[in-house]
Design an enzyme around this catalytic site. Structure first.
Site, PDB file in Angstrom:
ATOM      1  N   HIS A   1      -6.114   1.989  -4.126  1.00 42.16           N
ATOM      2  CA  HIS A   1      -5.062   1.509  -3.227  1.00 42.16           C
ATOM      3  C   HIS A   1      -4.577   0.123  -3.623  1.00 42.16           C
ATOM      4  O   HIS A   1      -5.219  -0.570  -4.416  1.00 42.16           O
ATOM      5  CB  HIS A   1      -5.572   1.492  -1.785  1.00 42.16           C
ATOM      6  CG  HIS A   1      -6.696   0.523  -1.537  1.00 42.16           C
ATOM      7  ND1 HIS A   1      -6.875  -0.145  -0.351  1.00 42.16           N
ATOM      8  CD2 HIS A   1      -7.724   0.088  -2.343  1.00 42.16           C
ATOM      9  CE1 HIS A   1      -7.939  -0.918  -0.409  1.00 42.16           C
ATOM     10  NE2 HIS A   1      -8.479  -0.802  -1.608  1.00 42.16           N
TER      11      HIS A   1
ATOM     12  N   HIS B   1      -2.609   1.355   6.899  1.00 38.32           N
ATOM     13  CA  HIS B   1      -3.005   1.284   5.495  1.00 38.32           C
ATOM     14  C   HIS B   1      -3.195   2.682   4.923  1.00 38.32           C
ATOM     15  O   HIS B   1      -3.716   3.582   5.589  1.00 38.32           O
ATOM     16  CB  HIS B   1      -4.301   0.490   5.331  1.00 38.32           C
ATOM     17  CG  HIS B   1      -4.624   0.178   3.899  1.00 38.32           C
ATOM     18  ND1 HIS B   1      -3.916  -0.751   3.163  1.00 38.32           N
ATOM     19  CD2 HIS B   1      -5.552   0.697   3.050  1.00 38.32           C
ATOM     20  CE1 HIS B   1      -4.398  -0.804   1.934  1.00 38.32           C
ATOM     21  NE2 HIS B   1      -5.389   0.077   1.833  1.00 38.32           N
TER      22      HIS B   1
ATOM     23  N   CYS C   1       0.814  -1.223   0.000  1.00 37.75           N
ATOM     24  CA  CYS C   1       0.000   0.000   0.000  1.00 37.75           C
ATOM     25  C   CYS C   1       0.847   1.272   0.000  1.00 37.75           C
ATOM     26  O   CYS C   1       0.620   2.182  -0.807  1.00 37.75           O
ATOM     27  CB  CYS C   1      -0.992  -0.018   1.161  1.00 37.75           C
ATOM     28  SG  CYS C   1      -0.274   0.175   2.812  1.00 37.75           S
TER      29      CYS C   1
END
Length: 344
Positions: free
Chosen positions: A318, A306, A258
């Protein structure tokens, strides 16, 4: 008169049969009391898998941080070692210069005994006393002073390099531990998915793909046209690799985790940001959800493990997870606990 005969004993076969019956009864009773739990359905499995992916991503971000520290330490150590090597050459040149002075002094009338000691196999003990030598020339004293200063500086650099090497060893150990932790969680997630039937896995895959398509459509097909400046350029870069795979520690261009995706996307826009979610959270100005614009960084979960790029209309682009239909994709922000945005 009453009979006192002993009662007849049960036969061996009868005892065996009774024992087997009793054992079977106990076993059935135990099995009834400890009945196997029902197999979880696909939604329960998905919830477990999502939780495991979250734990894997926590370890992945720590792995990324350790890897980043390792890379920086290796560069710093290499620079220090190069400086020490060049410093040692300079020190040798100084000593050679001092030796040439001594040779010239000898040719013109003999060499001072103190200077002889300086040029012996163990000159350091005499270097420390050089300022007291009254018979040395001013130039010799100056050279000796430079030698002493260089020796002290090299000793400091060697000590600094040794400390960084110790830090590097500890960082490498942490790197291995975090990598194993992430891989273990991913393996557990895969085992959960493998417990489903082929039809159930296909249903989950179809649901994920459908959700991603709907999210992409809601964002306006990537949001690149809506973004402006470097944030818009970063979003356009991320949109260009939609569908790329998720892989722990990767920063593109074919696979990402990520924070690897966000770092790579902003690099394509000419902006350098740091490596992990924890550090990217402090790169720019923090903003609330109502202030978000396409291309802003968006962070999720309480520990900020994240990150993605805001794609507009409540959607995020993402690098999600390694499961089927994971990787770089669009998803509703409401699918994860949003914390804040960051404008770079």
């Amino acid at each position: 008169m009453a009979s006192h005969r002993r009662p007849k004993q049960p036969s061996r076969s009868r005892v065996t049969a009774l024992t087997a019956f009793a054992a079977a009864a106990v076993a059935l009773s135990s099995q009834s009391a400890m009945a196997a739990p029902e197999k979880p359905n696909k939604d329960e499995v998905k919830a477990k898998v999502d939780a495991l992916y979250g734990e894997a991503e926590q370890a992945t971000e720590k792995f990324d941080g350790a890897k980043d520290r390792q890379d920086k330490l290796e560069k710093e150590i290499a620079q220090l070692q190069d400086q020490v090597a060049r410093g040692q050459l300079e020190l040798n040149d100084m000593r050679n210069t001092l030796g040439s002075m001594a040779s010239a002094q000898y040719r013109t009338g003999g060499i001072d005994q103190s200077l002889t000691l300086l040029l012996s196999d163990d000159p350091q003990s005499y270097l420390d006393k050089a300022s007291t030598f009254q018979q040395l020339s001013a130039k010799q004293i100056e050279t000796i002073g430079r030698i002493q200063a260089k020796q002290r500086f090299l000793a400091q650099q060697r000590q600094e390099a040794a400390g960084k090497l110790a830090d590097l060893d500890a960082t490498r150990k942490e790197l291995g531990e975090q990598k194993k932790a992430a891989q273990d969680k991913l393996a557990q997630a895969q085992a959960q998915l493998n417990s489903l039937t082929a039809d159930e896995r296909a249903q989950l895959s179809s649901q994920d793909a459908s959700s991603s398509r709907a999210s992409r459509s809601a964002s306006g097909g990537g949001g690149a046209a809506k973004g402006s400046g470097r944030a818009g350029a970063a979003l356009a870069a991320a949109a260009s690799v939609e569908g790329a795979t998720y892989h722990m520690g990767d920063t593109g261009p074919n696979s990402f985790d990520c924070s690897g995706l966000t770092q790579w996307a902003y690099a394509q826009a000419g902006v350098s940001i740091s490596r992990t979610t924890y550090t990217q959270a402090n790169e720019g100005t923090r903003i609330g959800r109502s202030e978000l614009q396409p291309g802003d960084l968006v962070f999720f979960y309480g520990d900020l493990h994240h990150v993605g790029l805001y794609a507009g209309n409540g959607q995020v682009l993402h690098a999600s997870h390694p499961a089927p239909n994971g990787g770089v994709k669009y998803e509703p922000m409401d699918d994860m606990p949003f914390q804040f945005g960051v404008r770079i």
